[in-house]
Structure formats: structure tokens, C-alpha cells
Design a protein around this motif. Structure first.
Motif, PDB file in Angstrom:
ATOM      1  N   ASN A 257      43.715  16.010  61.873  1.00 47.13           N
ATOM      2  CA  ASN A 257      44.910  16.613  62.498  1.00 47.13           C
ATOM      3  C   ASN A 257      46.148  16.374  61.646  1.00 47.13           C
ATOM      4  OD1 ASN A 257      42.875  15.873  64.642  1.00 47.13           O
ATOM      5  ND2 ASN A 257      44.215  17.265  65.748  1.00 47.13           N
TER       6      ASN A 257
ATOM      7  N   LYS B  40      44.252  24.246  65.417  1.00 46.98           N
ATOM      8  CA  LYS B  40      45.587  24.466  65.978  1.00 46.98           C
ATOM      9  C   LYS B  40      46.681  24.236  64.930  1.00 46.98           C
ATOM     10  CE  LYS B  40      48.712  22.471  69.370  1.00 46.98           C
ATOM     11  NZ  LYS B  40      49.247  21.135  69.590  1.00 46.98           N
TER      12      LYS B  40
ATOM     13  N   GLU C 297      50.522  23.276  64.405  1.00 44.39           N
ATOM     14  CA  GLU C 297      51.535  22.571  65.197  1.00 44.39           C
ATOM     15  C   GLU C 297      52.851  23.349  65.227  1.00 44.39           C
ATOM     16  OE1 GLU C 297      50.596  20.091  66.925  1.00 44.39           O
ATOM     17  OE2 GLU C 297      48.749  19.579  65.883  1.00 44.39           O
TER      18      GLU C 297
END
Ligand code: FAD
Length: 370
Positions: free
Chosen positions: A145, A187, A189
Motif C-alpha cells: 500500500n 486503490k 489514494e
């Protein structure tokens, strides 16, 4: 000469559009292709691998000049050079360097570097992303991430667990090319600042990669990553310095132009002293940054010095950006003036590549050991 070249580039290719990219959170791919043509996507890469073959002083100057205009471009350029490219340059074998460095250094390919996971930032040794040996291949499973270029990167250096949890010899580094089955972007951010620098998740689902994509020995990945970060922190210090100088220069100019009570606000000691504090801290941050760059060029251990430069320069960028907004007054709170963007962008510098608290851990360990 490098400073002037980068300044001209930023004026032509970044200044006209950086607020549009910021508003829409658009990652400006074309800027990085153009930076590649200028030799800035492989600043530290030797010419034999297609790079510019320059040193850390030139690298700091280039990041600083880009970041004076747009921190996002400075951050992406730094992450590409120091992290992904830097890791392959430092720890790849000859075949691996010949395979990936020319593409990265020319800007044809964009690099990503994945250490952080959703539950392990500062505490990277608890990472869950795992690589399991399967004949002469490895199978990667897990996610990374907060990765700069997590979606757009053409190639990523990925740190994955190959041993026991918390074992500093239980992590190995691999190179994964975009398009490898089982490797996808996740995803993206939606950030406070650095909005034109893409930050996204990388997902690995039974992602099969050949053993020839392993960087160095099995179990060396964590130690490699810490060494890569030692150099990377110099680039975040340079990014911080660029933002601090950009905010300071804008505030200095504005303070001489803006009049209140029939005179420029720079006549008020309260404003002049802010500028004095900003100028002093910037010079101190610059000296620390150049000292660590010089030591790195000489092949010295920069563990403590780069942590000091990153810690101090990043806090100075927050200080100067905050004071710049104050000097601009109400206009500083709007998107029509540059102070507002510096104020949002600078905060990343005290977080990325190790928070200020983690830098203090590194520095205090070095100080206590001495
Ligand atoms: C824009 C952006 C780009 C990034 N790019 C990358 C990238 O390309 N690749 C990559 O791998 N990562 C990347 N990161 C991740 C970044 O390195 C982490 O966010 C950072 O290391 C902090 O980890 P964390 O966010 O999990 O915070 P945490 O580790 O959860 O920390 C939260 C707070 O606790 C404090 N804390 C934690 N441990 C201690 C301790 N032992 N002592 C004192 N205080 C402590 C921290 O200082 C912080 O204030 C990026 C992050 C951002 C925001």
C-alpha cells in the motif's frame, strides 16, 4: 548548469499546469517522459547503463528545483530514481542491471518500490506479503500500500516475506514487471497534498515470477531496503528543501509587494523576523542535505546523516510553508497563490520514507552507539 536546466524545464513543462493536475489528481505521465529525455530519470545511473552518471549533489539540485515548483513531480522523480532504480543499481547483478536500468534511466519505464503494507509502515518487519519458492520460480501473494506509481509503474521492486515474521533475514527483494499475471494495481489514494504523484496499492495474487528476478540473496531484502532508504532520505531532504525554498521565495516577494498601514508588510518586524527564521532554517537544512550528499558520493555510511538531513529538512519545509501561508494572510488560504499548495504538499516529507519519529529513532540509536 543543471540547476538552470531544471529550472527552465519546470517553468516550461510544470508551472503552466501543476494546479490543474493537483485539482484533478492527475498523474502527468508526459512530464516523466520529458524528464527522461533530459537525463533526470537516471541521474545516479552510470552511463554504461544508459544513465546520466552524475552524483548526489547534482541529484539534490535537480529534485530541489522541481520541488520549488511542484512537490508532486519532485516526489515521483525521487521515488523513481532512489527507490526502484536505486535498489536495482545497488543490488542487481549485471544481467539484471542491463535488463532494467536502461529502460528506467531513459524514462521509457517508470519504477515503483513496494515495502509498505496496510498494517506495516514503520514496522516493516511484520509484512504479510509472502513469496514461496516453486521450482525455479517464486509465487507472490499479498498487497503493498501507499506505493508511488503503484498503478502506473512499469516495473516494481517488491519486498516480500520468505522467512519468519520479525526476522530481519526473512525478507527478499524481487523485480516484478507490469503485465505479469497476478500483478495488478489497486486503490489509488485521494490525498491531502502531492496529489499529482500517484500513490496506490499493488496487489499480488498467485503472481509467478522467475528466480532470475530475485535481487541479491534470499533473506537479504530487509537489509537492502534499509540501505536504499539511507540514500532515499537524501532525496526527501532535497524535496523538503525545494518546498521550503519555494514557500520562502514566494512569501519574501509577496511581503515586499503587499501594503498595509501605508507600507509593505516586510517593514513590520513581525513579518521580517518570520523571513529571518525561514532563511536561517533553510540554510541549515541545505548544509545538512549537502553534507549527506557529499558523504554518499564518497561512499561513506550515511545512516545517521541522511536521517538527520531528512528529519530536519522535512520539519523546516512544514515550518516555512506554514509561515508562508501566514505572511500571505487570507490570500495564502486560497488556491490563487502558491502558499496553499506548499502547505499541503510539505506534510508528506515528515511521513514518507520514515516518519520524523522514525528518523529520531535512527539518529538516537547512532548517537547512543557512538
Ligand atoms: C504520498 C506517499 C507516498 C508513499 N510512497 C511509498 C512508496 O513508494 N513505497 C513504500 O513502500 N511506501 C510508501 N509510502 C509509505 C510511507 O513510507 C509510510 O506511510 C511511512 O513509512 C509511515 O508508515 P505508516 O503510514 O504505516 O504509519 P505508522 O507506522 O502507522 O505510524 C503512525 C504514527 O506512529 C508513529 N510511530 C510508529 N512507530 C513508532 C515508534 N516505534 N516510535 C515512535 N513513533 C512511532 C509514526 O511516527 C507515526 O506518527 C508512501 C506514503 C505516502 C503518504
Amino acid at each position: 548548469m543543471i540547476r538552470q536546466t531544471v529550472r527552465d524545464f519546470a517553468d516550461k513543462h510544470i508551472r503552466p499546469d501543476f494546479m490543474t493536475w493537483d485539482e484533478s489528481q492527475e498523474f502527468p505521465h508526459h512530464v516523466f517522459k520529458a524528464l527522461g529525455e533530459l537525463g533526470l530519470m537516471g541521474v545516479l545511473v552510470p552511463e554504461s547503463y544508459g544513465g546520466s552518471g552524475l552524483g548526489y549533489i547534482e541529484y539534490v539540485a535537480a529534485i530541489e528545483e522541481l520541488s520549488k515548483v511542484c512537490g508532486s513531480v519532485g516526489l515521483s522523480m525521487a521515488a523513481h530514481n532512489s527507490l526502484c532504480t536505486g535498489h536495482i543499481l545497488q543490488f542487481g547483478n549485471e544481467e539484471q542491471k542491463m535488463r532494467w536500468l536502461p529502460k528506467l534511466a531513459s524514462g521509457e519505464w517508470l519504477g515503483a518500490w513496494g515495502l509498505t503494507e496496510a498494517n506495516t509502515g514503520s514496522d516493516a518487519l511484520r509484512m504479510k506479503c509472502v513469496a514461496q519458492k516453486d521450482g525455479d520460480h517464486w509465487i507472490l501473494n499479498g498487497a503493498k500500500n501507499w506505493i508511488t506509481h503503484g498503478i502506473s509503474g512499469n516495473v516494481a521492486v517488491v519486498l516480500a516475506r520468505t522467512g519468519e515474521l520479525l526476522d530481519s533475514h526473512g525478507i527478499t527483494a524481487f523485480v516484478v514487471e507490469r503485465g505479469t499475471p497476478g500483478f495488478s494495481g489497486g486503490k489509488k489514494e485521494n490525498k491531502l497534498g502531492m496529489r499529482a504523484s500517484e500513490t496506490a496499492e499493488m496487489i499480488f495474487e498467485d503472481c509467478r515470477i522467475p528466480d532470475s528476478n530475485r535481487l541479491g540473496n534470499v533473506g537479504d531484502g530487509f537489509i537492502q531496503a534499509m540501505k536504499v532508504l539511507d540514500g532515499g532520505r537524501i532525496s526527501i531532504a532535497a524535496l523538503s528543501l525545494g518546498i521550503a525554498k519555494g514557500a520562502y521565495e514566494a512569501a519574501l516577494k509577496y511581503s515586499k509587494e503587499r501594503e498595509q498601514f501605508g507600507q509593505p508588510i516586510s517593514n513590520f518586524q513581525a513579518i521580517a523576523f518570520k523571513l529571518a527564521d525561514m532563511a536561517t532554517r533553510i540554510e541549515a537544512a541545505e548544509l545538512l542535505t549537502l553534507q549527506s550528499a557529499d558523504m554518499k558520493n564518497k561512499g561513506l555510511n550515511v545512516n545517521k546523516q541522511s536521517a538527520m538531513a531528512k528529519y530536519y529538512a522535512s520539519e523546516v519545509s512544514v515550518y516555512c510553508s506554514n509561515e508562508a501561508v501566514q505572511i500571505f494572510g487570507g490570500y495564502g488560504y486560497t488556491k490563487d497563490f502558491p502558499a496553499e499548495k506548499f502547505y499541503r504538499d510539505c506534510k508528506l516529507c515528515t511521513i514518507g520514507e520514515g516518519t520524523s519519529e522514525i528518523q529520531k529513532l535512527v539518529i538516537s540509536r547512532a548517537v547512543l552507539k557512538a
